[in-house]
Design an enzyme around this catalytic site. Structure first.
Site, PDB file in Angstrom:
ATOM      1  N   ASN A  63      -8.905  14.723  28.073  1.00 13.24           N
ATOM      2  CA  ASN A  63      -8.660  15.945  27.316  1.00 13.24           C
ATOM      3  C   ASN A  63      -9.718  16.987  27.683  1.00 13.24           C
ATOM      4  O   ASN A  63     -10.900  16.771  27.436  1.00 13.24           O
ATOM      5  CB  ASN A  63      -8.711  15.631  25.815  1.00 13.24           C
TER       6      ASN A  63
ATOM      7  N   TYR B 287      -3.076   5.104  19.294  1.00 12.81           N
ATOM      8  CA  TYR B 287      -2.639   5.436  20.651  1.00 12.81           C
ATOM      9  C   TYR B 287      -1.131   5.209  20.767  1.00 12.81           C
ATOM     10  O   TYR B 287      -0.438   5.973  21.430  1.00 12.81           O
ATOM     11  CB  TYR B 287      -3.407   4.600  21.683  1.00 12.81           C
TER      12      TYR B 287
ATOM     13  N   GLU C  26     -15.052  15.325   9.062  1.00 10.81           N
ATOM     14  CA  GLU C  26     -13.778  15.830   8.547  1.00 10.81           C
ATOM     15  C   GLU C  26     -13.447  15.208   7.189  1.00 10.81           C
ATOM     16  O   GLU C  26     -13.013  15.911   6.263  1.00 10.81           O
ATOM     17  CB  GLU C  26     -12.659  15.594   9.567  1.00 10.81           C
TER      18      GLU C  26
ATOM     19  N   CYS D  62      -8.735  14.794  20.104  1.00  6.62           N
ATOM     20  CA  CYS D  62      -8.638  13.442  20.666  1.00  6.62           C
ATOM     21  C   CYS D  62      -9.504  12.457  19.891  1.00  6.62           C
ATOM     22  O   CYS D  62      -9.259  11.256  19.944  1.00  6.62           O
ATOM     23  CB  CYS D  62      -8.997  13.453  22.152  1.00  6.62           C
ATOM     24  N   HIS D  63     -10.486  12.959  19.136  1.00 13.66           N
ATOM     25  CA  HIS D  63     -11.346  12.079  18.343  1.00 13.66           C
ATOM     26  C   HIS D  63     -10.596  11.440  17.176  1.00 13.66           C
ATOM     27  O   HIS D  63     -11.063  10.469  16.598  1.00 13.66           O
ATOM     28  CB  HIS D  63     -12.567  12.847  17.826  1.00 13.66           C
TER      29      HIS D  63
END
Length: 165
Positions: free
Chosen positions: A115, A92, A150, A123-124
């Site tokens: 978001n 962050y 991912e 945002c993840h």
């Protein structure tokens, strides 16, 4: 207009206009409500197709046009999120610096949670400075799943692991 996409993590409701996607949000419901119809904008159908490719591990980024409303700061945060590569994470604080105010960590967390086009704007990929999975409007379990997905795709494709911000 809305269109539901049945993701592996539950229903994702896509909102949009003829020109752009305006929302991509996980919904806490089991049933598909909004199905593709003749009048469904092509951009929303394309968004569902791109989400499908993402979840199958065939797409690493999104090209569908999106449009969102928010404060100037929120928009800076959301744009900053797009700089975090597929499979990478940032804190962050990293995003606060990119958005122009490194002390605005809590405000970044708030903007991140608002978001309107999750997954498309990643945002993840934002985690605590200590590396912990903190906060995710759609549930930390989804955040963990998306990051693992991912990382697994990167490993399968033998893609060089992206460097953190």
């Amino acid at each position: 207009m809305k269109l539901d996409y049945p993701s592996p993590l539950g229903i994702i409701e896509i909102g949009g206009t003829e020109e752009a996607v305006t929302s991509v949000l996980f919904k806490e419901r089991e049933e598909i409500i909004y199905t593709q119809r003749e009048e469904t904008p092509a951009v929303m159908v394309e968004c569902a197709r791109q989400l499908d490719e993402y979840f199958r591990g065939e797409r690493l980024d999104f090209t569908v046009p999106y449009l969102f409303e928010g404060t100037a700061f929120q928009k800076r945060v959301w744009e900053s999120l797009t700089s975090v590569s597929y499979g990478a994470t940032a804190s962050y604080k990293d995003i606060a610096s990119l958005a122009g105010n490194e002390k605005a960590v809590r405000a970044v967390g708030s903007a991140n949670g608002r978001n309107p086009v999750c997954v498309l704007i990643p945002c993840h990929r934002i985690i605590g400075a200590n590396g912990k999975m903190v906060g995710y409007a759609s549930g930390v379990w989804r955040k963990e799943w998306l990051l693992k997905h991912e990382k697994d795709i990167i490993a399968k494709r033998r893609i060089q692991t992206p460097q953190p911000l």
